[in-house]
Design a protein around this motif. Sequence first.
Motif, PDB file in Angstrom:
ATOM      1  N   THR A   3     -38.413 -42.906  84.529  1.00 34.71           N
ATOM      2  CA  THR A   3     -39.550 -42.308  83.834  1.00 34.71           C
ATOM      3  C   THR A   3     -39.778 -40.890  84.347  1.00 34.71           C
ATOM      4  N   THR A   9     -42.572 -39.787  85.375  1.00 39.50           N
ATOM      5  CA  THR A   9     -43.418 -39.940  86.560  1.00 39.50           C
ATOM      6  C   THR A   9     -42.588 -40.236  87.789  1.00 39.50           C
ATOM      7  N   ILE A  15     -46.563 -47.502  86.376  1.00 40.56           N
ATOM      8  CA  ILE A  15     -46.333 -46.529  85.309  1.00 40.56           C
ATOM      9  C   ILE A  15     -46.482 -47.236  83.967  1.00 40.56           C
ATOM     10  N   GLU A  74     -48.017 -42.552  80.912  1.00 39.65           N
ATOM     11  CA  GLU A  74     -46.923 -41.666  80.531  1.00 39.65           C
ATOM     12  C   GLU A  74     -46.643 -41.839  79.039  1.00 39.65           C
ATOM     13  N   THR A  89     -52.088 -38.539  84.058  1.00 44.81           N
ATOM     14  CA  THR A  89     -51.350 -38.707  82.809  1.00 44.81           C
ATOM     15  C   THR A  89     -50.166 -37.762  82.832  1.00 44.81           C
ATOM     16  N   VAL A  90     -49.041 -38.215  82.297  1.00 45.55           N
ATOM     17  CA  VAL A  90     -47.820 -37.399  82.308  1.00 45.55           C
ATOM     18  C   VAL A  90     -47.205 -37.380  80.911  1.00 45.55           C
ATOM     19  N   TYR A 100     -40.623 -48.971  82.074  1.00 40.86           N
ATOM     20  CA  TYR A 100     -42.012 -48.800  82.502  1.00 40.86           C
ATOM     21  C   TYR A 100     -42.551 -50.122  83.039  1.00 40.86           C
TER      22      TYR A 100
END
Length: 687
Positions: A35, A37, A187, A224, A253-254, A285
């Motif tokens: 991910t 993140t 995530i 994400e 938040t990404v 995730y």
Amino acid sequence: MEAGGQQERATGDTTQTGRTAQTAQSRRNGAAHGTVTHQLIADHLVEGRMEPGTEIGLRVDQTLTQDATGTLVMQELEALGLDRVRTEASVQYVDHNIIQTDERNAEDHAFLRSAARRLGVWYSKPGNGVSHPVHMQHFGIPGRTLAGSDSHTCAAGAMGMFAVGTGGLEVALAMAGRPLRITMPHIWGVRLTGSLPEWVSAKDVVLEMLRRHGVKGAVNRVLEYHGPGLASLSAMDRHVIANMGAELGATTTVFPSDDAVRDFLRSEGREDVWTPLRAADDAVYDLDEEIDLAALEPLIARPTSPGNVMRVRDVAGEPVGQAVIGSSANPGLRDFAMAAEMVRGRQTPPGVSFDVNPTSREILQDLSHSGAVFDLIAAGARIHQAGCLGCIGMGQAPAVGRNSLRTFPRNFPGRSGTADDAVWLCSPETATASALNGVITDPRDWAAETGLSYPVVGTLRAEPVNTAMLEPPLPPEEASRVELERGPGVSALPDLDPLPDTVSLPVLLKMGDNVSTDEISPAGAKALPYRSNIPRLAEFTFTRIDPDYPSRAADCRDAGGHLVVAGDNYGQGSSREHAALTPRYLGLRLVIAKSYARIHWQNLANFGVLALEFDDPADYDRIEQGDEIRLEGLHAALAPDADPSLVAVNTTRDESYRVHHRLPDHRRRTVLLGGIIPAVAAEEAGR
């Protein structure tokens, strides 16, 4: 420095970030999930392992402070003995307390500027704009980490940064070159499909997440966003969504760094710092969610929580007394341009105040150049200076009993400056349509009535980049000669004593769920000007819950202090550490709650307040305000690797309750010694 010199504004090698291929070390640390993140965390991991629920330490590239929290940060840096910041870029913004009804705010601004000059920090002058969009415009770099003493720092995740809002002491330590310690989050992948219908915008996306999951739904998680639906969202659309991840309780938040981010940086003259950053094709995730953008419709959050979300059509017809466009939750040029297109040639009713708060001076320039300001003024809009203003309760307080529709991120009770307010959260389209009709109105219905076709407005700035109100850091030799300008309202930090091994404390307050930091230490024009004077600010502590709390706390402070009891999600909302420090100043030693909001839990430890949780949440119902609670063996329970369990004895009712803390070893030591500053002093003395 040349106005567009972005390499100076945000320095550092960009070649190591933004990659989808991972190094062998990153894979060993858990980034094989692929991910965005995980990539960001792996690239900055300096302590711990990437296992959800464990504590990790991250190298911090940039920091952000604003004036409501920054004065305390600068005082903390002074107490820590820092001579110059050790980050790639640190920026001090003045955006919260810009209404100067007396000398206090001006004195604080002078103190902040002198501290920024002394410590090698960028300084954004009053009126330059709200920290989050301005930082994104001038300093944001995909792949970087950002720690900010503002809970909405997470907005920078819109451009592929790992941006975390946290307490001021955590930011001060990051500015001193120490790692930012957080709990490794789960995530949560949110896959977006489709594209937004007409009259539905980015605000409705995050309101849909709040409708589904409420204000606690993302605690200890990173949101994400990914999927084909991203293609229809601009960088500033993503800012709206990332900003209000804080309202879900998310760590941050990404978003990926893609062509939308590149376009945004190009419009700001900084395309050279862009680098791609996306999830691997086989990314996994911890949790999965999907939103079909095409199925969304206009939403609105009722008073008094961002989680009270429903369809606009379900509350249509409610009278409106005020509508406000602006804030970090709708900061883009598109948001203001849409409102201007809707009101062109029309007039708001006499009983409605239509307020426009530009989020940066540059956006105000764009609106002026395009003629949008003329259209807004002609329609009856009140144009204010660029800043937070009503979002933090600095002006624009609504009348009691009158609905105020705002494009803001929060509507906690009293946050507007009016004790019995009725603040609703919505998109610019909904706010503008409602302002024109004088009642809450679905913008689709308004468009059908007026025959207005959906406006196509620009999302990127057109005016030249203007950095005149961003003051760059001084060279080290010149900075060392700067004297701090400390006005009479800037008090010294209070001394914090160690935690006793045994305490017997009265329950001075018993509170319910979702108590916000606005209710603990209020914002607004009355309280915030005292943010640099802890004894004076303490007089406002908990007064929205119990006006007599400060005097009752002061009465028992010398006898050992007191504790408070709360329900779930205690301390939600703002990152302001005053909500931990002022109760501590008044003698708060313990909090027993069902659960805590992330930032406030950290802030309590940073100032030596022990945050305990009920083993059995039902025990909350057995304690009453005024009971006496005794705990023994605190030092043993806070020893490294020790069992965190304790027994709280209610000597008033002859009952006992099992409680525990969740502090990792370094925070245990912090609480034992009375807070981070005493702990750092002890550490330095031991060297």
